[in-house]
Design an enzyme around this catalytic site. Structure first.
Site, PDB file in Angstrom:
ATOM      1  N   TYR A  33       0.844  -1.191   0.000  1.00 17.57           N
ATOM      2  CA  TYR A  33       0.000   0.000   0.000  1.00 17.57           C
ATOM      3  C   TYR A  33       0.877   1.238   0.000  1.00 17.57           C
ATOM      4  O   TYR A  33       2.081   1.189   0.254  1.00 17.57           O
ATOM      5  CB  TYR A  33      -0.941   0.011   1.200  1.00 17.57           C
ATOM      6  CG  TYR A  33      -0.302   0.303   2.542  1.00 17.57           C
ATOM      7  CD1 TYR A  33      -0.448   1.555   3.138  1.00 17.57           C
ATOM      8  CD2 TYR A  33       0.421  -0.663   3.229  1.00 17.57           C
ATOM      9  CE1 TYR A  33       0.125   1.827   4.371  1.00 17.57           C
ATOM     10  CE2 TYR A  33       0.985  -0.396   4.460  1.00 17.57           C
ATOM     11  CZ  TYR A  33       0.837   0.854   5.032  1.00 17.57           C
ATOM     12  OH  TYR A  33       1.413   1.115   6.253  1.00 17.57           O
ATOM     13  N   LYS A 149       6.512  -1.771   2.071  1.00 19.96           N
ATOM     14  CA  LYS A 149       5.267  -1.249   2.640  1.00 19.96           C
ATOM     15  C   LYS A 149       4.123  -2.211   2.333  1.00 19.96           C
ATOM     16  O   LYS A 149       3.269  -1.962   1.476  1.00 19.96           O
ATOM     17  CB  LYS A 149       4.982   0.160   2.102  1.00 19.96           C
ATOM     18  CG  LYS A 149       4.018   0.964   2.970  1.00 19.96           C
ATOM     19  CD  LYS A 149       3.985   2.419   2.524  1.00 19.96           C
ATOM     20  CE  LYS A 149       2.996   3.244   3.330  1.00 19.96           C
ATOM     21  NZ  LYS A 149       3.406   3.420   4.741  1.00 19.96           N
ATOM     22  N   GLU A 182      11.361   1.857  15.045  1.00 21.37           N
ATOM     23  CA  GLU A 182      10.486   2.954  14.598  1.00 21.37           C
ATOM     24  C   GLU A 182       9.178   2.847  15.346  1.00 21.37           C
ATOM     25  O   GLU A 182       8.982   1.955  16.186  1.00 21.37           O
ATOM     26  CB  GLU A 182      10.261   2.863  13.091  1.00 21.37           C
ATOM     27  CG  GLU A 182       9.613   1.562  12.652  1.00 21.37           C
ATOM     28  CD  GLU A 182       9.537   1.413  11.139  1.00 21.37           C
ATOM     29  OE1 GLU A 182       9.601   2.444  10.434  1.00 21.37           O
ATOM     30  OE2 GLU A 182       9.388   0.272  10.672  1.00 21.37           O
ATOM     31  N   LEU A 207      10.682   1.143   7.838  1.00 17.49           N
ATOM     32  CA  LEU A 207      10.118   1.644   6.593  1.00 17.49           C
ATOM     33  C   LEU A 207      10.893   2.893   6.190  1.00 17.49           C
ATOM     34  O   LEU A 207      11.171   3.756   7.032  1.00 17.49           O
ATOM     35  CB  LEU A 207       8.642   1.992   6.784  1.00 17.49           C
ATOM     36  CG  LEU A 207       7.931   2.516   5.535  1.00 17.49           C
ATOM     37  CD1 LEU A 207       7.804   1.419   4.490  1.00 17.49           C
ATOM     38  CD2 LEU A 207       6.558   3.061   5.890  1.00 17.49           C
TER      39      LEU A 207
END
Length: 282
Positions: A33, A149, A182, A207
């Protein structure tokens, strides 16, 4: 007003939009996505998001069903139909519909393309940034290719829920060596006592945030030193400042980590300056 979605070449009322029950995105999370923030009708950091979209598809060996120009045409129409000037666009592409089997289906299988758009209250986001937010820390339970992702976000969902139940805005994920990777949906930053900006290196563990990269370049242009390295929760708690970045949160100061205040417990001047500079740049 009726909301609209885009599914496999057709604009449909949002409430009626559907995919097949044997879509691989639904059954295997075999999908990627991308998200664009929209401000005053324009896509923010558009080129970076399109490049990451292409990379995610390539890493999962899903053929790209459209050109960038094709996506832009659909997005423009989707924004028009939904009357979105400030908000976000969500795009999801799966390997497509096929009989359930773990191995890839035939190469002729058409990818499934879904797009939605919705309005966001940027004023509310600004109020959160003005006040600063809290985060909690949790073990990082995700798979080893977080740089792609994908829609395989169950660990992120559980972390976000834990944060919400703790009255926090985000969860910072910690790897087996005790280092922050993260946030569940954001990149993590600290500012050291010497004013150096620190964020985890862009490898398979995080990411590769488009906003993260833009903030890094902007900060360096403003004279800040940026280090790409890991840091622990303890270092973050004793840092001068902490903040998070993403396509929808931009730069948001963090004032508390695991019930310990960061700095003086108020948004730091560096994060505030970077948020303002990013919005001016965009």
């Amino acid at each position: 007003m009726t909301r609209f979605a885009y599914v496999n070449g057709c604009f449909q009322p949002h409430a009626d939009a559907m995919i097949h029950i044997e879509d691989r995105g639904f059954q295997f999370a075999d999908a990627i996505y991308e998200v664009w923030s929209v401000r005053d009708g324009e896509l923010m950091d558009a080129d970076g998001h399109f490049a990451r979209l292409e990379r995610s598809l390539r890493e999962l060996r899903i053929s790209n069903p459209k050109t960038e120009a094709g996506y832009r045409l659909v997005i423009a129409e989707l924004l028009r139909r939904n009357r979105v000037r400030d908000g976000l666009v969500y795009l999801q592409i799966s390997r497509g519909r096929a009989r359930r089997d773990h191995a890839f289906p035939a190469a002729t299988t058409r990818p499934t393309v879904v797009m939605t758009a919705k309005r966001l209250d940027h004023a509310a986001a600004q109020r959160r940034a003005d006040a600063g937010v809290a985060v909690i820390s949790l073990p990082d339970l995700r798979w080893g290719r977080r740089d792609i992702k994908t829609v395989n976000l169950l660990p992120n969902v559980l972390a976000k829920q834990a944060a919400a139940e703790a009255g926090a805005a985000e969860a910072w994920l910690v790897d087996a060596s005790g280092q922050v990777t993260e946030g569940a949906s954001t990149n993590a930053w600290i500012v050291t006592a010497d004013g150096v900006l620190v964020t985890r290196q862009a490898d398979h563990d995080i990411l590769h945030g488009i906003t993260r990269a833009r903030i890094m370049r902007r900060a360096q242009a403003m004279g800040y030193t940026v280090e790409e390295r890991s840091f622990s929760i303890e270092e973050a708690q004793t840092a001068r400042e902490a903040f998070m970045t993403s396509a929808t949160s931009f730069v948001t100061p963090i004032v508390r980590i695991d019930d310990r205040p960061v700095g003086n417990g108020a948004p730091g001047s560096v994060a505030v300056e970077l948020r303002s500079a990013y919005l001016e740049l965009i």
